[in-house]
Design a protein around this motif. Structure first.
Motif, PDB file in Angstrom:
ATOM      1  N   MET A 219      83.125 -28.968 -16.385  1.00  0.00           N
ATOM      2  CA  MET A 219      84.385 -28.823 -15.636  1.00  0.00           C
ATOM      3  C   MET A 219      84.155 -27.977 -14.388  1.00  0.00           C
ATOM      4  O   MET A 219      83.558 -26.910 -14.442  1.00  0.00           O
ATOM      5  CB  MET A 219      85.448 -28.166 -16.530  1.00  0.00           C
ATOM      6  CG  MET A 219      86.800 -27.986 -15.850  1.00  0.00           C
ATOM      7  SD  MET A 219      88.022 -27.326 -17.010  1.00  0.00           S
ATOM      8  CE  MET A 219      89.426 -27.162 -15.914  1.00  0.00           C
ATOM      9  N   SER A 220      84.644 -28.467 -13.224  1.00  0.00           N
ATOM     10  CA  SER A 220      84.423 -27.767 -11.964  1.00  0.00           C
ATOM     11  C   SER A 220      85.297 -26.525 -11.864  1.00  0.00           C
ATOM     12  O   SER A 220      86.449 -26.524 -12.294  1.00  0.00           O
ATOM     13  CB  SER A 220      84.723 -28.705 -10.785  1.00  0.00           C
ATOM     14  OG  SER A 220      84.649 -28.002  -9.576  1.00  0.00           O
ATOM     15  N   THR A 221      84.710 -25.470 -11.322  1.00  0.00           N
ATOM     16  CA  THR A 221      85.483 -24.246 -11.053  1.00  0.00           C
ATOM     17  C   THR A 221      85.676 -24.066  -9.554  1.00  0.00           C
ATOM     18  O   THR A 221      85.991 -22.977  -9.104  1.00  0.00           O
ATOM     19  CB  THR A 221      84.753 -23.021 -11.640  1.00  0.00           C
ATOM     20  OG1 THR A 221      83.447 -22.938 -11.042  1.00  0.00           O
ATOM     21  CG2 THR A 221      84.625 -23.136 -13.146  1.00  0.00           C
ATOM     22  N   ARG A 222      85.482 -25.137  -8.788  1.00  0.00           N
ATOM     23  CA  ARG A 222      85.600 -25.066  -7.341  1.00  0.00           C
ATOM     24  C   ARG A 222      87.024 -24.655  -6.958  1.00  0.00           C
ATOM     25  O   ARG A 222      87.996 -25.250  -7.395  1.00  0.00           O
ATOM     26  CB  ARG A 222      85.281 -26.431  -6.742  1.00  0.00           C
ATOM     27  CG  ARG A 222      85.308 -26.471  -5.222  1.00  0.00           C
ATOM     28  CD  ARG A 222      84.993 -27.877  -4.722  1.00  0.00           C
ATOM     29  NE  ARG A 222      85.993 -28.821  -5.160  1.00  0.00           N
ATOM     30  CZ  ARG A 222      85.727 -29.987  -5.718  1.00  0.00           C
ATOM     31  NH1 ARG A 222      84.487 -30.344  -5.956  1.00  0.00           N
ATOM     32  NH2 ARG A 222      86.701 -30.806  -6.078  1.00  0.00           N
ATOM     33  N   PRO A 223      87.193 -23.626  -6.110  1.00  0.00           N
ATOM     34  CA  PRO A 223      88.529 -23.214  -5.693  1.00  0.00           C
ATOM     35  C   PRO A 223      89.132 -24.235  -4.734  1.00  0.00           C
ATOM     36  O   PRO A 223      88.420 -24.946  -4.033  1.00  0.00           O
ATOM     37  CB  PRO A 223      88.274 -21.873  -4.988  1.00  0.00           C
ATOM     38  CG  PRO A 223      86.869 -21.988  -4.475  1.00  0.00           C
ATOM     39  CD  PRO A 223      86.129 -22.796  -5.496  1.00  0.00           C
ATOM     40  N   ASP A 224      90.464 -24.300  -4.728  1.00  0.00           N
ATOM     41  CA  ASP A 224      91.086 -25.140  -3.712  1.00  0.00           C
ATOM     42  C   ASP A 224      91.347 -24.294  -2.473  1.00  0.00           C
ATOM     43  O   ASP A 224      91.168 -23.082  -2.460  1.00  0.00           O
ATOM     44  CB  ASP A 224      92.359 -25.814  -4.232  1.00  0.00           C
ATOM     45  CG  ASP A 224      93.467 -24.819  -4.547  1.00  0.00           C
ATOM     46  OD1 ASP A 224      93.417 -23.665  -4.073  1.00  0.00           O
ATOM     47  OD2 ASP A 224      94.403 -25.198  -5.268  1.00  0.00           O
ATOM     48  N   LEU A 225      91.747 -24.961  -1.388  1.00  0.00           N
ATOM     49  CA  LEU A 225      91.863 -24.295  -0.105  1.00  0.00           C
ATOM     50  C   LEU A 225      92.858 -23.145  -0.142  1.00  0.00           C
ATOM     51  O   LEU A 225      92.635 -22.091   0.462  1.00  0.00           O
ATOM     52  CB  LEU A 225      92.254 -25.320   0.956  1.00  0.00           C
ATOM     53  CG  LEU A 225      92.295 -24.843   2.399  1.00  0.00           C
ATOM     54  CD1 LEU A 225      90.976 -24.228   2.810  1.00  0.00           C
ATOM     55  CD2 LEU A 225      92.643 -26.003   3.322  1.00  0.00           C
ATOM     56  N   LEU A 226      93.957 -23.325  -0.849  1.00  0.00           N
ATOM     57  CA  LEU A 226      95.001 -22.302  -0.868  1.00  0.00           C
ATOM     58  C   LEU A 226      94.591 -21.059  -1.641  1.00  0.00           C
ATOM     59  O   LEU A 226      95.250 -20.029  -1.544  1.00  0.00           O
ATOM     60  CB  LEU A 226      96.294 -22.880  -1.435  1.00  0.00           C
ATOM     61  CG  LEU A 226      96.995 -23.864  -0.492  1.00  0.00           C
ATOM     62  CD1 LEU A 226      98.137 -24.569  -1.205  1.00  0.00           C
ATOM     63  CD2 LEU A 226      97.505 -23.146   0.753  1.00  0.00           C
ATOM     64  N   SER A 227      93.508 -21.138  -2.387  1.00  0.00           N
ATOM     65  CA  SER A 227      93.022 -19.934  -3.076  1.00  0.00           C
ATOM     66  C   SER A 227      92.163 -19.068  -2.163  1.00  0.00           C
ATOM     67  O   SER A 227      91.887 -17.909  -2.491  1.00  0.00           O
ATOM     68  CB  SER A 227      92.231 -20.322  -4.333  1.00  0.00           C
ATOM     69  OG  SER A 227      91.004 -20.935  -3.981  1.00  0.00           O
ATOM     70  N   VAL A 228      91.741 -19.618  -1.008  1.00  0.00           N
ATOM     71  CA  VAL A 228      90.888 -18.854  -0.101  1.00  0.00           C
ATOM     72  C   VAL A 228      91.551 -18.593   1.254  1.00  0.00           C
ATOM     73  O   VAL A 228      91.044 -17.798   2.038  1.00  0.00           O
ATOM     74  CB  VAL A 228      89.526 -19.562   0.111  1.00  0.00           C
ATOM     75  CG1 VAL A 228      88.744 -19.603  -1.178  1.00  0.00           C
ATOM     76  CG2 VAL A 228      89.703 -20.962   0.678  1.00  0.00           C
ATOM     77  N   VAL A 229      92.663 -19.245   1.521  1.00  0.00           N
ATOM     78  CA  VAL A 229      93.385 -19.058   2.781  1.00  0.00           C
ATOM     79  C   VAL A 229      94.830 -18.696   2.471  1.00  0.00           C
ATOM     80  O   VAL A 229      95.525 -19.433   1.769  1.00  0.00           O
ATOM     81  CB  VAL A 229      93.345 -20.333   3.646  1.00  0.00           C
ATOM     82  CG1 VAL A 229      94.207 -20.165   4.886  1.00  0.00           C
ATOM     83  CG2 VAL A 229      91.916 -20.664   4.036  1.00  0.00           C
ATOM     84  N   ALA A 230      95.271 -17.544   2.969  1.00  0.00           N
ATOM     85  CA  ALA A 230      96.648 -17.110   2.738  1.00  0.00           C
ATOM     86  C   ALA A 230      97.579 -17.877   3.675  1.00  0.00           C
ATOM     87  O   ALA A 230      97.424 -17.832   4.893  1.00  0.00           O
ATOM     88  CB  ALA A 230      96.774 -15.612   2.972  1.00  0.00           C
ATOM     89  N   ALA A 231      98.540 -18.564   3.093  1.00  0.00           N
ATOM     90  CA  ALA A 231      99.499 -19.325   3.897  1.00  0.00           C
ATOM     91  C   ALA A 231     100.897 -19.043   3.375  1.00  0.00           C
ATOM     92  O   ALA A 231     101.114 -18.959   2.158  1.00  0.00           O
ATOM     93  CB  ALA A 231      99.204 -20.820   3.809  1.00  0.00           C
ATOM     94  N   PRO A 232     101.873 -18.884   4.265  1.00  0.00           N
ATOM     95  CA  PRO A 232     103.252 -18.721   3.802  1.00  0.00           C
ATOM     96  C   PRO A 232     103.705 -19.972   3.062  1.00  0.00           C
ATOM     97  O   PRO A 232     103.117 -21.053   3.234  1.00  0.00           O
ATOM     98  CB  PRO A 232     104.036 -18.499   5.095  1.00  0.00           C
ATOM     99  CG  PRO A 232     103.190 -19.079   6.174  1.00  0.00           C
ATOM    100  CD  PRO A 232     101.775 -18.917   5.728  1.00  0.00           C
TER     101      PRO A 232
END
Length: 370
Positions: free
Chosen positions: A1-14
């Motif tokens: 099973m992949s543990t790759r983060p998605d974009l929103l876990s590394v970039v803070a967005a409102p």
């Protein structure tokens, strides 16, 4: 099973832009092979979806600028060409995209003009937030525009797409509530002010003396727009404002510098803004402890280097004494109290672009040379 983060876990967005990122995944706008450059300073690396799908997806879902074109498409983007070709189109790092979208403050009901479609991802984010019928994007490169249109169709978005010179905006279009610029600008076109309703906003990367520039939000009034410098950024330049590299014109002249390269380098970015105002039309080269230089579009050059005896030898070519102009501007900036970049702002009206210090009525635009 992949543990790759998605974009929103590394970039803070409102929340509103996080929803747009979910609705318009970046993966739809990234080519199968490209050069990825993380914003954290890690080395750039080649990504290939067929050869390494997990590494490709990790780059897409990270805070990484992904180069998609060099040399205006005249050179194929390959591992061999990417280090040598001039970068001309990319998918900007998501954190930078979000920073500019925050400044834009586009809300449902707003009509947005985007200057520079690129891969189409930002046009998709705007469409997800505002509705595609409220978004028009202009791209000067026909091949880039065609690929962006295909990307947007694949992702399920249909904003207005125009192939043309974004420096002129969309003269036949409506007044816009927001203008979102995705390329570096030396001289802010007044056409954008004219095409934005009073009370509207223009956001752009302002890069008056080198590719590394400043984030700017301009608030538009009646015939004028103005705003303060808000932070550092770097984008590829608007094509018609790329700085040329003409052959030197005239005899060489030699002198000794009063201001050393290290003084300029260590002065902070406020001195760059002063140079943009007081030494118009110049591009700074890299400055280090012992060397530096600048040039303009007319074949005038200046270079300075330590001579080994504790002095700095200046060589100037052309009708302008560019190093002398730089030293005079440096002295003026020192006389102002060495203001940092955040104390400056820029205004645009029918007379052109103006730099101001502390307040918009304190314009410092001028010049020491021709």
């Amino acid at each position: 099973m992949s543990t790759r983060p998605d974009l929103l876990s590394v970039v803070a967005a409102p929340p509103e832009w996080a929803d747009a990122i979910r609705a318009a995944p970046r993966k739809h706008f990234i080519p199968a092979t490209a050069l990825a450059t993380p914003v954290n300073g890690d080395p750039g690396h080649w990504i290939d979806r067929a050869a390494g799908p997990d590494a490709w997806q990790r780059a897409v879902d990270s805070d990484t600028t992904i180069l998609t074109q060099v040399d205006d498409g005249d050179t194929d983007l390959t591992p061999e060409s990417a280090p040598t070709g001039m970068p001309t189109s990319s998918s900007t790092a998501p954190s930078v995209v979000v920073d500019f979208l925050r400044l834009l403050d586009a809300r449902p009901g707003h009509r947005v003009l985007e200057v520079g479609t690129g891969t189409g991802w930002t046009a998709a984010l705007l469409s997800a937030r505002l509705g595609a019928s409220h978004v028009t994007s202009v791209e000067v490169d026909e091949r880039v525009a065609a690929q962006a249109a295909a990307n947007l169709r694949h992702a399920g978005f249909a904003p207005g797409l125009v192939v043309g010179d974004g420096a002129h905006g969309l003269p036949e279009g409506p007044l816009f509530d927001r203008v979102h610029v995705t390329c570096g600008i030396r001289e802010i076109p007044y056409a954008w002010v004219c095409q934005t309703r009073p009370g509207g906003v223009i956001v752009l990367p302002w890069a008056p003396v080198r590719v590394g520039g400043f984030m700017v939000r301009l608030d538009v009034g009646d015939g004028c727009a103005q705003g303060r410098l808000l932070g550092d950024t770097a984008f590829m330049m608007l094509r018609e404002q790329r700085f040329p590299y003409p052959p030197p014109r005239g005899e060489r002249r030699f002198s000794t510098a009063r201001v050393s390269p290290c003084e300029v380098r260590d002065a902070g970015r406020g001195v760059e803004v002063a140079l943009a105002a007081l030494v118009p039309g110049v591009l700074l080269n890299e400055f280090d402890a012992t060397t530096g230089g600048l040039r303009d579009a007319e074949g005038n050059y200046a270079a300075v280097a330590e001579d080994g005896d504790g002095e700095y030898a200046v060589t100037q070519i052309g009708v302008r004494d560019l190093w002398t102009e730089l030293e005079n501007a440096f002295d003026t900036w020192v006389g102002w109290g060495r203001p940092e970049a955040r104390r400056f702002g820029v205004a645009v009206d029918e007379q052109g672009q103006h730099v101001w210090l502390d307040t918009p009525d304190n314009r410092v635009t001028g010049g020491f040379g021709g």
